[in-house]
Design a protein around this motif. Structure first.
Motif, short mmCIF file in Angstrom:
data_model
loop_
_atom_site.label_atom_id
_atom_site.label_comp_id
_atom_site.label_asym_id
_atom_site.label_seq_id
_atom_site.Cartn_x
_atom_site.Cartn_y
_atom_site.Cartn_z
N PHE A 14 -2.73 1.98 5.00
CA PHE A 14 -2.39 3.39 4.92
C PHE A 14 -1.63 3.84 6.17
O PHE A 14 -2.05 3.58 7.29
CB PHE A 14 -3.66 4.23 4.77
CG PHE A 14 -3.43 5.72 4.80
CD1 PHE A 14 -2.75 6.34 3.76
CD2 PHE A 14 -3.86 6.50 5.86
CE1 PHE A 14 -2.53 7.70 3.76
CE2 PHE A 14 -3.65 7.86 5.88
CZ PHE A 14 -2.98 8.46 4.84
N GLY A 15 -0.50 4.52 5.94
CA GLY A 15 0.29 5.06 7.04
C GLY A 15 1.23 4.07 7.69
O GLY A 15 2.04 4.45 8.54
N ALA A 16 1.17 2.80 7.30
CA ALA A 16 2.08 1.80 7.84
C ALA A 16 3.42 1.89 7.13
O ALA A 16 3.56 2.55 6.10
CB ALA A 16 1.49 0.40 7.69
N GLU A 17 4.42 1.20 7.69
CA GLU A 17 5.74 1.19 7.07
C GLU A 17 5.65 0.66 5.64
O GLU A 17 6.32 1.15 4.74
CB GLU A 17 6.69 0.32 7.89
CG GLU A 17 8.14 0.40 7.43
CD GLU A 17 8.74 1.79 7.58
OE1 GLU A 17 9.65 2.13 6.78
OE2 GLU A 17 8.33 2.53 8.50
N SER A 18 4.81 -0.36 5.46
CA SER A 18 4.54 -0.88 4.11
C SER A 18 3.06 -0.75 3.82
O SER A 18 2.23 -1.44 4.42
CB SER A 18 4.97 -2.35 4.00
OG SER A 18 4.58 -2.86 2.73
N ARG A 93 8.28 15.89 3.55
CA ARG A 93 8.08 15.19 4.83
C ARG A 93 7.16 13.98 4.68
O ARG A 93 7.20 13.06 5.51
CB ARG A 93 7.54 16.13 5.91
CG ARG A 93 6.15 16.65 5.69
CD ARG A 93 5.85 17.76 6.70
NE ARG A 93 5.89 17.30 8.06
CZ ARG A 93 4.84 16.82 8.74
NH1 ARG A 93 3.66 16.76 8.15
NH2 ARG A 93 4.96 16.42 9.98
N PHE A 94 6.39 13.94 3.60
CA PHE A 94 5.49 12.82 3.41
C PHE A 94 6.22 11.59 2.89
O PHE A 94 5.61 10.56 2.63
CB PHE A 94 4.35 13.19 2.46
CG PHE A 94 3.38 14.18 3.05
CD1 PHE A 94 3.23 14.29 4.42
CD2 PHE A 94 2.64 15.02 2.24
CE1 PHE A 94 2.35 15.21 4.97
CE2 PHE A 94 1.76 15.94 2.77
CZ PHE A 94 1.60 16.04 4.14
N ASN A 95 7.56 11.72 2.75
CA ASN A 95 8.36 10.54 2.44
C ASN A 95 8.29 9.53 3.58
O ASN A 95 8.60 8.36 3.41
CB ASN A 95 9.82 10.93 2.17
CG ASN A 95 10.58 9.82 1.47
OD1 ASN A 95 10.07 9.20 0.54
ND2 ASN A 95 11.78 9.54 1.93
N GLU A 96 7.89 10.02 4.76
CA GLU A 96 7.65 9.16 5.93
C GLU A 96 6.15 8.94 6.03
O GLU A 96 5.41 9.85 6.41
CB GLU A 96 8.18 9.82 7.20
CG GLU A 96 9.66 10.12 7.20
CD GLU A 96 10.49 8.85 7.21
OE1 GLU A 96 10.00 7.82 7.71
OE2 GLU A 96 11.62 8.88 6.69
N PRO A 97 5.63 7.75 5.67
CA PRO A 97 4.18 7.53 5.61
C PRO A 97 3.46 7.86 6.90
O PRO A 97 2.33 8.34 6.89
CB PRO A 97 4.07 6.04 5.27
CG PRO A 97 5.35 5.71 4.58
CD PRO A 97 6.39 6.58 5.23
#
Length: 232
Positions: A14-18, A93-97
């Motif tokens: 969760f929250g990582a790039e992938s 903005r949540f497009n950026e995890p």
């Protein structure tokens, strides 16, 4: 009579790039799951997994503990919906995890905050007004999962294995349970939020029709390592 175990993947990143890879905690959860299967399953199961990395990793780690020679069938129809897009369409903005992760970390009750975001995003996705804005609309996702379930049931009714295991995601499991229990979208995704990582939802096959036996079993983690329990 075949018993089908629907498994939510281990904790992802969760929250990582992938997001689509298991965390170290998720790997431990998958190992515990495999050890539990080694205790309860008396013969090799039929095994299928979605094509997402977190599905494949959970399956491989779990099977290494119980049935290392089992053949793993990969079927993308068991893949999760694009939760990142569903979040981003609700709040761009949540497009950026990492921004979502940062917002969650600031909250006194991070789980409650994320639940609120999830509820709003799901309501927008399932509401009907914005279906055209998503790569996969709610009706298409629901139809895909229900078709995957019926195809699996038809196949198992012919081959009659004692056990089948499906490694998938919480949204998929919620849709399966929602179909059997005839739930509306809101109630369906209320289940989604409660489904623990590597939990088991169990179906019994009667003819080629599934019956729900249990939902979200995770006692095998809670009894041994409750600190490993996660829902995100």
């Amino acid at each position: 009579m075949t018993t089908i175990y629907l498994i939510r993947h281990g904790q992802a990143s969760f929250g990582a790039e992938s997001y689509d890879q298991l965390s170290p905690n998720g790997e431990l959860q998958a190992k515990l799951l495999g050890q539990y299967f080694d205790n309860i399953l008396k013969e090799e199961p039929y095994v299928v997994a979605g094509s997402m990395q977190r599905h494949q990793q959970t399956a491989q780690i779990a099977l290494a503990e119980c049935f290392p020679e089992a053949h793993l069938v990969t079927n993308p129809d068991w893949n999760e919906f694009n939760h990142q897009q569903v979040f981003a369409q609700y709040e761009p903005r949540f497009n950026e995890p990492h921004l979502l992760k940062a917002d969650v970390a600031k909250e006194l009750n991070p789980r409650a905050y994320l639940a609120k975001i999830f509820e709003g995003a799901i309501e927008r996705w399932t509401g009907g007004e914005y279906h055209h804005e998503y790569e996969e609309s709610w009706p298409h996702f629901k139809a895909r999962v229900e078709t995957a379930l019926q195809n699996l049931c038809d196949e198992l009714a012919q081959t009659k294995p004692r056990y089948a295991i499906v490694f998938t995601s919480g949204g998929v499991i919620s849709v399966v349970a929602g179909k059997i229990l005839e739930l509306n979208p809101n109630r369906t995704f209320a289940l989604n939020w409660a489904i623990a990582n590597t939990s088991m939802t169990t179906l019994r096959l009667v003819g080629n029709e599934p019956q729900l036996l249990s939902l979200n079993e995770h006692h095998f983690i809670k009894a041994q390592h409750p600190e490993l329990l996660t829902w995100i």
